[in-house]
Design an enzyme around this catalytic site. Sequence first.
Site, PDB file in Angstrom:
ATOM      1  N   HIS A  19      54.405  36.756  33.995  1.00  0.00           N
ATOM      2  CA  HIS A  19      53.884  37.648  35.312  1.00  0.00           C
ATOM      3  C   HIS A  19      53.000  36.899  35.610  1.00  0.00           C
ATOM      4  O   HIS A  19      51.988  36.242  34.500  1.00  0.00           O
ATOM      5  CB  HIS A  19      53.275  38.980  34.591  1.00  0.00           C
ATOM      6  CG  HIS A  19      54.710  40.243  35.227  1.00  0.00           C
ATOM      7  ND1 HIS A  19      54.336  41.275  34.988  1.00  0.00           N
ATOM      8  CD2 HIS A  19      56.158  39.743  35.330  1.00  0.00           C
ATOM      9  CE1 HIS A  19      55.497  42.141  35.645  1.00  0.00           C
ATOM     10  NE2 HIS A  19      56.536  41.533  35.400  1.00  0.00           N
ATOM     11  N   TYR A  43      47.844  48.279  39.052  1.00  0.00           N
ATOM     12  CA  TYR A  43      47.098  48.941  38.158  1.00  0.00           C
ATOM     13  C   TYR A  43      45.268  49.828  39.392  1.00  0.00           C
ATOM     14  O   TYR A  43      45.171  48.797  39.898  1.00  0.00           O
ATOM     15  CB  TYR A  43      45.759  48.233  36.918  1.00  0.00           C
ATOM     16  CG  TYR A  43      45.926  47.512  35.928  1.00  0.00           C
ATOM     17  CD1 TYR A  43      45.657  48.279  35.098  1.00  0.00           C
ATOM     18  CD2 TYR A  43      46.608  46.666  36.033  1.00  0.00           C
ATOM     19  CE1 TYR A  43      46.548  47.794  33.999  1.00  0.00           C
ATOM     20  CE2 TYR A  43      47.792  46.098  35.149  1.00  0.00           C
ATOM     21  CZ  TYR A  43      47.441  46.945  33.698  1.00  0.00           C
ATOM     22  OH  TYR A  43      47.515  46.403  32.469  1.00  0.00           O
ATOM     23  N   PRO A  65      45.125  51.402  25.860  1.00  0.00           N
ATOM     24  CA  PRO A  65      46.327  50.571  26.894  1.00  0.00           C
ATOM     25  C   PRO A  65      45.776  49.575  28.324  1.00  0.00           C
ATOM     26  O   PRO A  65      47.149  48.430  28.487  1.00  0.00           O
ATOM     27  CB  PRO A  65      47.489  51.513  26.158  1.00  0.00           C
ATOM     28  CG  PRO A  65      47.014  52.921  26.970  1.00  0.00           C
ATOM     29  CD  PRO A  65      46.161  52.697  26.395  1.00  0.00           C
ATOM     30  N   LYS A 111      45.716  44.540  24.698  1.00  0.00           N
ATOM     31  CA  LYS A 111      45.835  44.226  23.584  1.00  0.00           C
ATOM     32  C   LYS A 111      46.229  44.489  22.901  1.00  0.00           C
ATOM     33  O   LYS A 111      45.789  43.615  21.901  1.00  0.00           O
ATOM     34  CB  LYS A 111      44.087  44.485  24.047  1.00  0.00           C
ATOM     35  CG  LYS A 111      42.818  43.777  24.795  1.00  0.00           C
ATOM     36  CD  LYS A 111      43.444  42.333  25.255  1.00  0.00           C
ATOM     37  CE  LYS A 111      43.543  41.729  26.712  1.00  0.00           C
ATOM     38  NZ  LYS A 111      44.022  40.444  26.588  1.00  0.00           N
ATOM     39  N   TYR A 166      42.848  39.117  30.334  1.00  0.00           N
ATOM     40  CA  TYR A 166      43.449  39.372  29.734  1.00  0.00           C
ATOM     41  C   TYR A 166      44.753  38.382  29.089  1.00  0.00           C
ATOM     42  O   TYR A 166      46.063  39.197  28.891  1.00  0.00           O
ATOM     43  CB  TYR A 166      44.039  40.332  31.980  1.00  0.00           C
ATOM     44  CG  TYR A 166      45.095  41.216  31.445  1.00  0.00           C
ATOM     45  CD1 TYR A 166      45.182  42.559  31.592  1.00  0.00           C
ATOM     46  CD2 TYR A 166      46.510  40.411  32.022  1.00  0.00           C
ATOM     47  CE1 TYR A 166      45.769  43.269  32.551  1.00  0.00           C
ATOM     48  CE2 TYR A 166      47.734  41.878  31.711  1.00  0.00           C
ATOM     49  CZ  TYR A 166      47.357  43.046  32.523  1.00  0.00           C
ATOM     50  OH  TYR A 166      48.430  43.847  31.839  1.00  0.00           O
TER      51      TYR A 166
END
Length: 392
Positions: free
Chosen positions: A74, A202, A291, A295, A383
């Site tokens: 991704h 998100y 979550p 991480k 991220y």
Amino acid sequence: MTVERTRVAIVGAGPAGLLLSHLLAAAGVESIVVDARSRQEIETTIRAGILEQGTVEVLDGIEGSRARTVGHRHDGIELRFAGEGHRIDFPSLVGRSVWLYPQHEVLKDLIAARLAAGQDLRFSTSVTAVHDVDSEPRVVATDADGAPFEIRCDFVVGADGSRSVVRPAVAGDRGNGAFREYPFAWFGVLCEAAPSSDELIYSNAPDGFALISQRSETVQRMYFQCDPSTDPDAFSEAEIWDALQRRVPGTRLTEGPIFQRDVLRFRSFVAGGLRRGRAALVGDAAHTVPPTGAKGMNLAIADVLLLGDALRRLLFEHDERGIDAYAETALRRIWKAQHFSWWMTSMLHAVPGADAFDRQRQLGELRGVIESEAGQRFLAEAYTGWPLPSTF
């Protein structure tokens, strides 16, 4: 009681424990890995898995790892708020990506590789106590047939998750550490459906947060914010799809039969100590994170790289500098990950009791991220993962 001897006793056959056994074997250090769960339980308990690029590069060194070949790369995520989506492009910002590869698949690869290499790996083996970590560690356990035995070792590692039985010997009682419980949870579902999006979404919505994720071409994973006391069976499938759809306005979800549902509570924790004498903690035994920032497993891999190198230096070179620095060095990354996970969580979730000011401030924060290249780069850098420590 049968007494056995090894250089390193590793309690826990999760990603951290199995990778550590691999690194130690590569350095010529013998270890025994024990886990209370059966192999089937470990390999079939479905867990999420966003792997940082550095984690995938580490796993590339494991023969048979499918993270890069079967996992899905991704190159970004979408932040959705105020009815609009905004893509964060990782390669253009930081030159890195992430891979979607569930944790149980990572475990299948690691278990197969370690067994093929002759690793002493024992399932359905319960550790009942850890003694003498300041001198000559002893691990007391019961094997799959119920017979007690003891492992004497040069070092013991707790890689046995958030309910670690090794932690008390290292960090003291259960309440010793830094802890935060969040006032919300995730209602998660697995469903039989085609992907609703090519990348993770998100979404911050007035009704609360939602995460639209993927698993394969036919199975998808999705979450929506709920109260921690929510009963997983309290919603009909129609109500679940309605809750998810309301929280991702502008994206039409592909619906399908839901075959698994659960409620995931949100906690942050850092143990009061990561190392004592001849014992150390890694992974969820040492820390847990919400979550939202993806991480958890990646942080465990970073712990293991540090500890693996420290143990090599300790056991082969009698150099204690690495093990003496382990906790302080690991904690720098752990607290960075805690901050990022908290930041993503607080920016995206509806907080109970929030007023109009809180809501508008939150939207202002999201706009501050997506309208600033520096803001997007901060998110992308964290991220996709900070540089991992080198080892061996």
